[in-house]
Design a protein around this motif. Structure first.
Motif, mmCIF file in Angstrom:
data_model
loop_
_atom_site.group_PDB
_atom_site.id
_atom_site.type_symbol
_atom_site.label_atom_id
_atom_site.label_comp_id
_atom_site.label_asym_id
_atom_site.label_seq_id
_atom_site.Cartn_x
_atom_site.Cartn_y
_atom_site.Cartn_z
ATOM 1 N N PHE A 378 0.836 -1.203 0.000
ATOM 2 C CA PHE A 378 0.000 0.000 0.000
ATOM 3 C C PHE A 378 0.872 1.254 0.000
ATOM 4 O O PHE A 378 0.611 2.206 -0.754
ATOM 5 C CB PHE A 378 -0.927 -0.003 1.215
ATOM 6 C CG PHE A 378 -1.807 1.215 1.291
ATOM 7 C CD1 PHE A 378 -2.874 1.385 0.421
ATOM 8 C CD2 PHE A 378 -1.558 2.217 2.230
ATOM 9 C CE1 PHE A 378 -3.677 2.508 0.486
ATOM 10 C CE2 PHE A 378 -2.362 3.340 2.302
ATOM 11 C CZ PHE A 378 -3.422 3.485 1.428
ATOM 12 N N SER A 379 1.909 1.276 0.836
ATOM 13 C CA SER A 379 2.813 2.431 0.857
ATOM 14 C C SER A 379 3.481 2.627 -0.498
ATOM 15 O O SER A 379 3.602 3.755 -0.991
ATOM 16 C CB SER A 379 3.877 2.244 1.939
ATOM 17 O OG SER A 379 3.302 2.205 3.225
ATOM 18 N N ALA A 472 10.462 10.065 11.726
ATOM 19 C CA ALA A 472 10.335 8.711 11.182
ATOM 20 C C ALA A 472 11.138 8.681 9.893
ATOM 21 O O ALA A 472 11.158 9.659 9.133
ATOM 22 C CB ALA A 472 8.881 8.357 10.916
ATOM 23 N N PRO A 473 11.835 7.586 9.610
ATOM 24 C CA PRO A 473 12.633 7.526 8.380
ATOM 25 C C PRO A 473 11.808 7.807 7.127
ATOM 26 O O PRO A 473 12.231 8.561 6.257
ATOM 27 C CB PRO A 473 13.178 6.097 8.398
ATOM 28 C CG PRO A 473 13.178 5.700 9.835
ATOM 29 C CD PRO A 473 11.987 6.371 10.442
ATOM 30 N N LEU A 474 10.635 7.199 7.051
ATOM 31 C CA LEU A 474 9.760 7.371 5.891
ATOM 32 C C LEU A 474 8.396 7.808 6.390
ATOM 33 O O LEU A 474 7.791 7.148 7.235
ATOM 34 C CB LEU A 474 9.649 6.063 5.110
ATOM 35 C CG LEU A 474 8.693 6.056 3.906
ATOM 36 C CD1 LEU A 474 9.125 7.078 2.854
ATOM 37 C CD2 LEU A 474 8.610 4.662 3.297
ATOM 38 N N HIS A 475 7.903 8.919 5.855
ATOM 39 C CA HIS A 475 6.580 9.405 6.253
ATOM 40 C C HIS A 475 5.695 9.521 5.017
ATOM 41 O O HIS A 475 5.972 10.295 4.109
ATOM 42 C CB HIS A 475 6.662 10.759 6.960
ATOM 43 C CG HIS A 475 5.365 11.173 7.601
ATOM 44 N ND1 HIS A 475 4.328 11.719 6.886
ATOM 45 C CD2 HIS A 475 4.930 11.080 8.892
ATOM 46 C CE1 HIS A 475 3.319 11.965 7.694
ATOM 47 N NE2 HIS A 475 3.657 11.584 8.923
ATOM 48 N N ILE A 476 4.617 8.717 4.987
ATOM 49 C CA ILE A 476 3.627 8.754 3.916
ATOM 50 C C ILE A 476 2.281 9.004 4.577
ATOM 51 O O ILE A 476 1.787 8.173 5.339
ATOM 52 C CB ILE A 476 3.594 7.435 3.116
ATOM 53 C CG1 ILE A 476 4.972 7.142 2.515
ATOM 54 C CG2 ILE A 476 2.544 7.500 2.021
ATOM 55 C CD1 ILE A 476 5.056 5.809 1.797
ATOM 56 N N GLN A 477 1.701 10.133 4.303
ATOM 57 C CA GLN A 477 0.449 10.513 4.953
ATOM 58 C C GLN A 477 -0.699 9.625 4.485
ATOM 59 O O GLN A 477 -0.868 9.376 3.287
ATOM 60 C CB GLN A 477 0.116 11.972 4.651
ATOM 61 C CG GLN A 477 -1.086 12.506 5.392
ATOM 62 C CD GLN A 477 -1.456 13.896 4.926
ATOM 63 O OE1 GLN A 477 -1.995 14.093 3.838
ATOM 64 N NE2 GLN A 477 -1.154 14.895 5.758
ATOM 65 N N ASN A 478 -1.489 9.123 5.454
ATOM 66 C CA ASN A 478 -2.694 8.388 5.109
ATOM 67 C C ASN A 478 -3.634 9.325 4.348
ATOM 68 O O ASN A 478 -3.884 10.443 4.789
ATOM 69 C CB ASN A 478 -3.375 7.868 6.383
ATOM 70 C CG ASN A 478 -4.537 6.941 6.087
ATOM 71 O OD1 ASN A 478 -5.486 7.312 5.406
ATOM 72 N ND2 ASN A 478 -4.466 5.734 6.607
ATOM 73 N N PRO A 479 -4.153 8.903 3.177
ATOM 74 C CA PRO A 479 -4.974 9.820 2.361
ATOM 75 C C PRO A 479 -6.189 10.366 3.087
ATOM 76 O O PRO A 479 -6.592 11.500 2.828
ATOM 77 C CB PRO A 479 -5.386 8.946 1.171
ATOM 78 C CG PRO A 479 -4.360 7.875 1.102
ATOM 79 C CD PRO A 479 -3.944 7.609 2.510
ATOM 80 N N PHE A 480 -6.786 9.595 3.990
ATOM 81 C CA PHE A 480 -8.005 10.027 4.672
ATOM 82 C C PHE A 480 -7.775 10.312 6.154
ATOM 83 O O PHE A 480 -8.225 11.334 6.654
ATOM 84 C CB PHE A 480 -9.102 8.968 4.488
ATOM 85 C CG PHE A 480 -9.484 8.745 3.057
ATOM 86 C CD1 PHE A 480 -9.995 9.773 2.294
ATOM 87 C CD2 PHE A 480 -9.313 7.508 2.459
ATOM 88 C CE1 PHE A 480 -10.344 9.586 0.972
ATOM 89 C CE2 PHE A 480 -9.657 7.302 1.135
ATOM 90 C CZ PHE A 480 -10.167 8.345 0.384
ATOM 91 N N SER A 487 3.525 4.415 6.716
ATOM 92 C CA SER A 487 4.832 3.756 6.634
ATOM 93 C C SER A 487 5.605 3.862 7.947
ATOM 94 O O SER A 487 6.835 3.851 7.950
ATOM 95 C CB SER A 487 5.663 4.360 5.500
ATOM 96 O OG SER A 487 5.840 5.750 5.698
ATOM 97 N N LYS A 488 4.876 3.957 9.046
ATOM 98 C CA LYS A 488 5.521 4.125 10.345
ATOM 99 C C LYS A 488 6.413 2.945 10.702
ATOM 100 O O LYS A 488 7.364 3.064 11.483
ATOM 101 C CB LYS A 488 4.442 4.307 11.417
ATOM 102 C CG LYS A 488 4.943 4.818 12.751
ATOM 103 C CD LYS A 488 3.796 5.008 13.728
ATOM 104 C CE LYS A 488 4.281 5.596 15.041
ATOM 105 N NZ LYS A 488 4.713 6.987 14.905
ATOM 106 N N ASN A 489 6.123 1.778 10.137
ATOM 107 C CA ASN A 489 6.883 0.560 10.463
ATOM 108 C C ASN A 489 8.256 0.520 9.806
ATOM 109 O O ASN A 489 9.123 -0.258 10.212
ATOM 110 C CB ASN A 489 6.100 -0.671 10.020
ATOM 111 C CG ASN A 489 5.892 -0.689 8.515
ATOM 112 O OD1 ASN A 489 5.292 0.224 7.946
ATOM 113 N ND2 ASN A 489 6.371 -1.727 7.855
#
Length: 571
Positions: A378-379, A472-480, A487-489
């Motif tokens: 998903f990310s 966080a190394p990678l930050h991808i905002q949840n669309p909603f 991508s917090k993991n």
């Protein structure tokens, strides 16, 4: 939501008014699609279910309604290995016209049979018999999962030549690379890769049928419930062999969005109150899980994961080979599924690039089927969508642009989150970007090879980089659910590996000897080129080792120069 016990009211004024109100309630019961969704959303389902969009494209609601109806007219039959095809169809045709059927193999031969009418299924089930086993051990539950027996042993000797099992698993990577190496361009390779991995029409039908079979079990407690697939099974990005995510939809019988009755006599259902919405969801899934484990044929290995952020039950459906996750309150995920489906339908290059990047990531260990610090599919899909929004001109619109194009029927607010976006494809303008899939793949590697992950966040709602709101190394905002990082993991090591692979793949994409078709010499194997070369882990690792050796040699030279300078200064 099932836990929201707003009372369903039946207005009864005058003779015959009860029947009229029951019809109105029945109409409503088939409209519920989300918790705390505004009243206009209930009318959207009817609209989406009936309207076919421009140039043959349908909304996800319309597609799901059509496939669910087909699944209700279908049965799943376990067949003996040497079944005679014509005799099989002739036997079933006694109950009605067969609209579609196919065979597949999964520890045995199975047939999915779709009848033209619902009455044919009822006739078939009426003629089925109870197996001859000890009656004390039989669970008295009759499902549409049947077994075909042949009491005449002489009829099973000839295996029909017309019977062909449909593939239900993805081909091996070596087989795929052989196919890719035979293509004449990278664009053809990308198309071939997508066709090899994407869900087939038969596999999608089987997924909806499994949901329908599970619905028959849950209907013992909730007769008007539905079970819908979501996620990769329906968003257009599913790969053969992916898990089956299912949503137990009880909104139709929870009384959501009912209008207040006018003054006068009325009837109300007596409902039991739960301690909380979450507790009620956990109890419902626990009970349904018990029924699935003990009563549903073919369902094994059930695990209740009720304390997760989204409670679910997980089990295997042996006849189909699917690993199944059943949840009951994951409505934001349902909207995410609809959004990804819309993006995939807007431009065919979206699905082509997503499938290619996902395959590339899995080959190089960027993603994994095992939970951990890896980037999820998903990310990765959101990263592809963000990249396509950043093209000039953009290939797909941002989520905010889709929200601004939405009409009143598209309005949707789920648990305080704005999930509104347009559903009519005809209302979405597209820009004239003519980049080929091969060009986009190269640009994707270049884009993320130099992306400032250390300070910027990926956001498809705005379509622009945002300052990272958290460390966080990678930050991808949840669309909603915009406060969440999907991508917090992901840890720093995995992100660094992804960036390094993007750099190496970008470098390989510029090498003419790698990206040009190879001629096949007499008696030799096909030479991997283009996309096939990018999918070889050894090639990327080899390039990395060569670069490391080159850097090592440069470091030695620099060290020698520094030592010489020091010696000169001392003298």
């Amino acid at each position: 939501m099932a836990a929201s016990y707003t009372v369903c009211r039946l207005q009864t004024r005058g003779r015959g008014s009860v029947a009229k109100c029951l019809r109105r309630v029945d109409t409503f019961l088939h409209r519920g699609i989300g918790t705390k969704v505004v009243a206009a959303q209930t009318e959207a389902a009817v609209k989406h279910d009936s309207v076919e969009k421009n140039d043959g494209r349908k909304s996800l609601y319309a597609v799901q309604a059509e496939r669910q109806e087909q699944a209700e007219r279908s049965v799943l039959i376990s067949c003996y290995s040497r079944i005679k095809h014509n005799m099989f169809l002739k036997y079933l045709s006694r109950h009605g016209d067969i609209k579609k059927h196919f065979f597949y193999e999964n520890n045995g031969v199975y047939a999915v049979v779709e009848f033209a009418r619902q009455e044919s299924v009822a006739s078939l089930l009426e003629g089925a018999s109870i197996p001859r086993v000890s009656q004390e051990s039989v669970v008295p539950f009759k499902s549409r999962l049947l077994s075909l027996r042949n009491l005449d042993s002489g009829e099973s000797s000839n295996r029909p030549s017309s019977q062909r099992a449909q593939p239900q698993t993805a081909p091996t990577i070596n087989d795929v690379m052989q196919r890719l190496s035979k293509q004449e361009s990278i664009d053809q390779q990308i198309t071939q890769l997508t066709e090899a991995y994407q869900l087939t029409e038969e596999n999608i039908s089987l997924r909806y049928l499994v949901c329908s079979l599970l619905k028959d079990v849950a209907a013992g407690y909730f007769p008007e419930c539905t079970i819908k697939p979501f996620g990769s099974s329906v968003n257009g990005f599913g790969k053969l062999g992916c898990d089956l995510d299912m949503f137990l939809d009880l909104d139709g019988i929870s009384g959501q969005n009912m209008k207040m009755p006018t003054p006068g006599l009325c009837l109300e259902y007596q409902l039991k109150m739960g301690n909380s919405e979450r507790a009620t969801t956990q109890n419902i899934l626990s009970v349904i899980g018990e029924c699935v484990e003990h009563f549903a044929p073919g369902c094994v290995g059930l695990h209740k994961i009720l304390n997760a952020r989204c409670p679910l039950v997980r089990f295997a459906h042996q006849p189909s080979g699917f690993q199944c996750d059943l949840t009951a309150n994951n409505r934001v995920a349902m909207k995410s599924t609809e959004l990804l489906y819309l993006y995939g339908e807007l431009d065919p290059r979206v699905r082509l690039l997503v499938f290619t990047v996902r395959c590339w990531a899995r080959t190089h260990g960027v993603t994994s089927s095992i939970p951990g610090a890896w980037i999820t599919n998903f990310s990765l899909t959101v990263m592809v969508l963000f990249f396509l929004q950043k093209r000039s001109p953009p290939i797909i619109p941002t989520l905010d642009e889709l929200r601004d194009l939405a009409g009143p029927a598209d309005k949707s607010v789920i648990e305080g989150n704005d999930c509104t976006f347009v559903s009519d494809f005809g209302n979405i303008p597209l820009h004239g970007n003519t980049a080929t899939p091969g060009q986009l793949l190269r640009e994707f590697f270049d884009f993320y090879a130099s992306f400032p992950f250390n300070k910027m966040s990926i956001c498809i709602r705005k379509g622009t980089e945002q300052n990272k709101p958290e460390v966080a190394p990678l930050h991808i905002q949840n669309p909603f659910e915009t406060s969440l990082n999907v991508s917090k993991n992901v840890n720093a090591a995995q992100l660094q590996r992804f960036t390094a692979l993007c750099q190496e793949s970008a470098w390989l994409s510029c090498q003419s000897q790698t990206m040009m078709p190879k001629s096949k010499s007499e008696g030799s194997n096909l030479q991997h080129w283009g996309l096939a070369a990018l999918l070889q882990p050894s090639r990327v690792a080899g390039v990395k080792r060569r670069k490391q050796r080159a850097v090592g040699r440069i470091s030695e030279s620099l060290q020698s120069v520094i030592e010489s300078l020091k010696s000169g200064i001392q003298q």
